[in-house]
Design an enzyme around this catalytic site. Sequence first.
Site, PDB file in Angstrom:
ATOM      1  N   LYS A  11      14.051  16.261 -47.084  1.00 52.89           N
ATOM      2  CA  LYS A  11      13.174  15.318 -46.386  1.00 52.89           C
ATOM      3  C   LYS A  11      13.761  13.904 -46.489  1.00 52.89           C
ATOM      4  O   LYS A  11      13.771  13.156 -45.514  1.00 52.89           O
ATOM      5  CB  LYS A  11      11.758  15.347 -46.972  1.00 52.89           C
ATOM      6  CG  LYS A  11      11.069  16.693 -46.871  1.00 52.89           C
ATOM      7  CD  LYS A  11      10.329  16.816 -45.573  1.00 52.89           C
ATOM      8  CE  LYS A  11       9.744  18.185 -45.237  1.00 52.89           C
ATOM      9  NZ  LYS A  11       9.616  19.219 -46.195  1.00 52.89           N
ATOM     10  N   LYS A  52      16.422  28.665 -36.109  1.00 49.61           N
ATOM     11  CA  LYS A  52      15.425  29.302 -36.969  1.00 49.61           C
ATOM     12  C   LYS A  52      14.026  29.097 -36.375  1.00 49.61           C
ATOM     13  O   LYS A  52      13.669  27.966 -36.018  1.00 49.61           O
ATOM     14  CB  LYS A  52      15.481  28.680 -38.371  1.00 49.61           C
ATOM     15  CG  LYS A  52      14.345  29.132 -39.279  1.00 49.61           C
ATOM     16  CD  LYS A  52      14.265  28.312 -40.565  1.00 49.61           C
ATOM     17  CE  LYS A  52      13.185  28.813 -41.465  1.00 49.61           C
ATOM     18  NZ  LYS A  52      11.978  28.170 -41.685  1.00 49.61           N
ATOM     19  N   LYS A  65       7.579  26.288 -37.224  1.00 43.92           N
ATOM     20  CA  LYS A  65       6.513  25.451 -36.659  1.00 43.92           C
ATOM     21  C   LYS A  65       7.040  24.071 -36.301  1.00 43.92           C
ATOM     22  O   LYS A  65       6.644  23.475 -35.308  1.00 43.92           O
ATOM     23  CB  LYS A  65       5.373  25.300 -37.674  1.00 43.92           C
ATOM     24  CG  LYS A  65       4.452  26.484 -37.719  1.00 43.92           C
ATOM     25  CD  LYS A  65       3.575  26.479 -38.958  1.00 43.92           C
ATOM     26  CE  LYS A  65       4.280  27.087 -40.124  1.00 43.92           C
ATOM     27  NZ  LYS A  65       3.511  27.397 -41.312  1.00 43.92           N
TER      28      LYS A  65
HETATM   29  P1  ADP Z   1       7.718  27.047 -40.947  1.00 48.00           P
HETATM   30  O1  ADP Z   1       9.223  26.869 -41.023  1.00 48.00           O
HETATM   31  O2  ADP Z   1       7.298  27.597 -39.638  1.00 48.00           O
HETATM   32  O3  ADP Z   1       6.962  25.779 -41.325  1.00 48.00           O
HETATM   33  P2  ADP Z   1       6.971  27.951 -43.570  1.00 48.00           P
HETATM   34  O4  ADP Z   1       8.016  27.107 -44.218  1.00 48.00           O
HETATM   35  O5  ADP Z   1       5.529  27.531 -43.701  1.00 48.00           O
HETATM   36  O6  ADP Z   1       7.334  28.151 -42.020  1.00 48.00           O
HETATM   37  O7  ADP Z   1       7.147  29.428 -44.109  1.00 48.00           O
HETATM   38  C1  ADP Z   1       6.116  30.278 -44.532  1.00 48.00           C
HETATM   39  C2  ADP Z   1       6.733  31.607 -44.919  1.00 48.00           C
HETATM   40  O8  ADP Z   1       7.331  32.249 -43.774  1.00 48.00           O
HETATM   41  C3  ADP Z   1       7.854  31.455 -45.964  1.00 48.00           C
HETATM   42  O9  ADP Z   1       7.747  32.520 -46.898  1.00 48.00           O
HETATM   43  C4  ADP Z   1       9.137  31.576 -45.153  1.00 48.00           C
HETATM   44  O10 ADP Z   1      10.192  32.130 -45.934  1.00 48.00           O
HETATM   45  C5  ADP Z   1       8.721  32.498 -43.991  1.00 48.00           C
HETATM   46  N1  ADP Z   1       9.450  32.127 -42.749  1.00 48.00           N
HETATM   47  C6  ADP Z   1       9.266  31.003 -42.007  1.00 48.00           C
HETATM   48  N2  ADP Z   1      10.083  30.969 -40.930  1.00 48.00           N
HETATM   49  C7  ADP Z   1      10.809  32.126 -40.960  1.00 48.00           C
HETATM   50  C8  ADP Z   1      11.826  32.690 -40.122  1.00 48.00           C
HETATM   51  N3  ADP Z   1      12.248  32.071 -39.018  1.00 48.00           N
HETATM   52  N4  ADP Z   1      12.361  33.877 -40.487  1.00 48.00           N
HETATM   53  C9  ADP Z   1      11.928  34.517 -41.594  1.00 48.00           C
HETATM   54  N5  ADP Z   1      10.982  34.044 -42.429  1.00 48.00           N
HETATM   55  C10 ADP Z   1      10.406  32.861 -42.140  1.00 48.00           C
END
Ligand code: ADP
Length: 328
Positions: free
Chosen positions: A112, A192, A195
């Site tokens: 960040k 990737k 959100k």
């Molecule tokens: P985001 O990147 O959408 O904010 P988070 O960081 O809140 O997602 O991730 C929540 C969970 O989902 C974590 O355990 C993370 O490892 C999994 N996760 C998020 N994005 C992916 C992805 N593109 N592929 C596989 N697992 C993911």
Amino acid sequence: MPRILSGIQPSGRIHLGNYCGAVRQWVDLQELGHEQFIFVASYHALTTQRDAPAYRATIRQLATDLLAFGLDPARTALYLQHDVPEVAELAWLISCVCPMAWMEKMVGYKDKLAKGISPNVGLFNYPILQAADILSVDADLVPVGRDQVQHIEITRDLAARFNEEFQAPVFKLPAHRLVPEAEVLPGVDGEKMSKSYGNTIDPFEDENPLKKRVMSIKTDGKGLTDAKDPETCNVFRIFRAIAGKNDQRTIDLAVRYREPGPQGFGYGHAKLALLGLILDHFGPARRRRAELMADPAAVDAALRQGADRARAIVRRTTDRARAACGLA
Ligand code: ADP
Ligand code: TRP
């Protein structure tokens, strides 16, 4: 049986990446009969969320979606983090034994900073609160994606340090558990799925916008009759992540990519196959979600039951921690 805990931040709508990378594994572990605690990390996401009514709705929707995916309140304690406020107290107690340098080396925080985001203290302390979540229920295993491993390691270090400094066996040391074959799911743009990148696919979206979304997945320019490489195709990778790599439908799709035949097999066909798979695979979850949204009392009851179960354990841990530091 090891006790399991994991959490997810309510920072937006849940997507296929969250499902394949995290939620599906929780449902599988539940089916194996593990004692499991899953929570909506509502204190954590406050490091970024500022619109209270929208935030309340996001928290609620995430809890509803987790139930719809198959978390069963009779077997998995599903709760909102802020319904177990003792974790915030535990986080404070733990922060008092945490050297500044340990937090300064956390990659989430450093990322960040590198992105030029001006971090708040909540973000700096984020791993301490996460440690409190885990230690509060005496979890043995924490199933998480690769990005979270450092947080589990620091949790062990913090637990050991607390026990050592206060000379009392207050906290149990947890292990992490990586999601098996945890592949990073690509989003519609090939990056990737996340959100924060606006490239997600929401398995609960209505059929028409869902179709539009699937049809918008980025592919290369190969034509109907060209042989294509499934391994590098975003559509195929998403299909495989949902169906599984040994599933016959995945194997058949790979064949059609490699050998389109004289009639041809193009990316449009592959996308329609993916849409069909999503509607089929998530059909039961989509129906359950509609039922739950029409029955808010059922969601309330599930969350209350989960919080009660978690809180009974968390209170005991907090009492141990208080006593160890002279606050009994
Ligand atoms: P985001 O990147 O959408 O904010 P988070 O960081 O809140 O997602 O991730 C929540 C969970 O989902 C974590 O355990 C993370 O490892 C999994 N996760 C998020 N994005 C992916 C992805 N593109 N592929 C596989 N697992 C993911
Ligand atoms: N930091 C996790 C994430 O961003 C969410 C989380 C908060 C969590 N507390 C936790 C995960 C405790 C596992 C255990 O995905």
